[in-house]
Design a protein around this motif. Structure first.
Motif, PDB file in Angstrom:
ATOM      1  N   PRO A   1       0.799  -1.224   0.000  1.00 43.97           N
ATOM      2  CA  PRO A   1       0.000   0.000   0.000  1.00 43.97           C
ATOM      3  C   PRO A   1       0.832   1.275   0.000  1.00 43.97           C
ATOM      4  O   PRO A   1       0.430   2.258  -0.584  1.00 43.97           O
ATOM      5  N   ARG A   2       2.031   1.241   0.610  1.00 44.70           N
ATOM      6  CA  ARG A   2       2.797   2.489   0.691  1.00 44.70           C
ATOM      7  C   ARG A   2       4.290   2.246   0.496  1.00 44.70           C
ATOM      8  O   ARG A   2       4.836   1.232   0.915  1.00 44.70           O
ATOM      9  N   ARG A   3       4.906   3.240  -0.111  1.00 47.71           N
ATOM     10  CA  ARG A   3       6.367   3.270  -0.263  1.00 47.71           C
ATOM     11  C   ARG A   3       6.835   4.664   0.108  1.00 47.71           C
ATOM     12  O   ARG A   3       6.169   5.647  -0.158  1.00 47.71           O
ATOM     13  N   PHE A   4       8.015   4.736   0.711  1.00 49.40           N
ATOM     14  CA  PHE A   4       8.598   6.016   1.083  1.00 49.40           C
ATOM     15  C   PHE A   4       9.930   6.155   0.362  1.00 49.40           C
ATOM     16  O   PHE A   4      10.816   5.326   0.530  1.00 49.40           O
ATOM     17  N   TYR A   5      10.053   7.191  -0.442  1.00 46.65           N
ATOM     18  CA  TYR A   5      11.284   7.469  -1.194  1.00 46.65           C
ATOM     19  C   TYR A   5      12.025   8.591  -0.478  1.00 46.65           C
ATOM     20  O   TYR A   5      11.551   9.722  -0.415  1.00 46.65           O
ATOM     21  N   MET A   6      13.198   8.263   0.076  1.00 49.13           N
ATOM     22  CA  MET A   6      14.015   9.259   0.767  1.00 49.13           C
ATOM     23  C   MET A   6      15.111   9.734  -0.174  1.00 49.13           C
ATOM     24  O   MET A   6      16.038   8.992  -0.513  1.00 49.13           O
ATOM     25  N   PHE A   7      14.987  10.966  -0.606  1.00 49.48           N
ATOM     26  CA  PHE A   7      15.961  11.578  -1.509  1.00 49.48           C
ATOM     27  C   PHE A   7      17.083  12.232  -0.718  1.00 49.48           C
ATOM     28  O   PHE A   7      16.925  12.564   0.452  1.00 49.48           O
ATOM     29  N   GLY A   8      18.216  12.422  -1.385  1.00 47.20           N
ATOM     30  CA  GLY A   8      19.324  13.188  -0.829  1.00 47.20           C
ATOM     31  C   GLY A   8      20.214  12.437   0.131  1.00 47.20           C
ATOM     32  O   GLY A   8      20.954  13.052   0.901  1.00 47.20           O
ATOM     33  N   ILE A   9      20.188  11.107   0.076  1.00 47.00           N
ATOM     34  CA  ILE A   9      21.054  10.328   0.967  1.00 47.00           C
ATOM     35  C   ILE A   9      22.513  10.674   0.632  1.00 47.00           C
ATOM     36  O   ILE A   9      22.917  10.599  -0.529  1.00 47.00           O
ATOM     37  N   PRO A  10      23.303  11.091   1.635  1.00 42.85           N
ATOM     38  CA  PRO A  10      24.673  11.525   1.346  1.00 42.85           C
ATOM     39  C   PRO A  10      25.583  10.364   0.931  1.00 42.85           C
ATOM     40  O   PRO A  10      25.532   9.291   1.522  1.00 42.85           O
ATOM     41  N   ASN A  11      26.367  10.615  -0.098  1.00 47.33           N
ATOM     42  CA  ASN A  11      27.400   9.654  -0.488  1.00 47.33           C
ATOM     43  C   ASN A  11      28.741  10.385  -0.571  1.00 47.33           C
ATOM     44  O   ASN A  11      29.521  10.184  -1.461  1.00 47.33           O
ATOM     45  N   TYR A  12      28.939  11.233   0.420  1.00 45.53           N
ATOM     46  CA  TYR A  12      30.184  11.984   0.568  1.00 45.53           C
ATOM     47  C   TYR A  12      30.634  11.834   2.018  1.00 45.53           C
ATOM     48  O   TYR A  12      29.913  11.279   2.847  1.00 45.53           O
ATOM     49  N   ASN A  13      31.811  12.306   2.344  1.00 43.53           N
ATOM     50  CA  ASN A  13      32.464  11.995   3.623  1.00 43.53           C
ATOM     51  C   ASN A  13      32.124  12.949   4.766  1.00 43.53           C
ATOM     52  O   ASN A  13      32.997  13.326   5.532  1.00 43.53           O
ATOM     53  N   ASN A  14      30.869  13.322   4.927  1.00 34.25           N
ATOM     54  CA  ASN A  14      30.459  14.106   6.081  1.00 34.25           C
ATOM     55  C   ASN A  14      29.776  13.156   7.055  1.00 34.25           C
ATOM     56  O   ASN A  14      28.643  12.741   6.829  1.00 34.25           O
TER      57      ASN A  14
END
Length: 100
Positions: free
Chosen positions: A34-47
């Motif tokens: 029934p539901r999906r959550f799309y989380m954008f902007g996941i960091p792939n840099y060294n912070n």
């Protein structure tokens, strides 16, 4: 069974992160839920602070809303993912952008 399903979704999401499958392919291979959550902007840099925030958000979401499929989209994949996801979104889907 729920643990195996979650592992399969996590593995599929990881394959998307590595560029081994497209977002469209990932969505097609998800179970009809029934539901999906799309989380954008996941960091792939060294912070490490931003990494910790993204980790905590995912852990919170999976603990509080285990019935909703959580899909991570890296910051560098955001522009392409928006265009790819728009025609595939359903009314029950949710979208977020990571803090940090």
């Amino acid at each position: 069974m729920a643990i195996k399903r979650a592992m399969n979704i996590d593995n599929l999401n990881f394959a998307y992160t590595l560029g081994r499958v497209s977002l469209t392919e990932l969505i097609k291979r998800l179970p009809e839920e029934p539901r999906r959550f799309y989380m954008f902007g996941i960091p792939n840099y060294n912070n490490l602070g931003d990494q910790a925030v993204a980790y905590a958000e995912k852990a919170f979401f999976k603990r509080v809303f285990p019935e909703i499929t959580y899909i991570e989209i890296l910051e560098t994949q955001t522009d392409q993912a928006i265009n790819e996801l728009k025609p595939l979104l359903r009314d029950s889907d949710m979208i977020g952008y990571t803090g940090g």
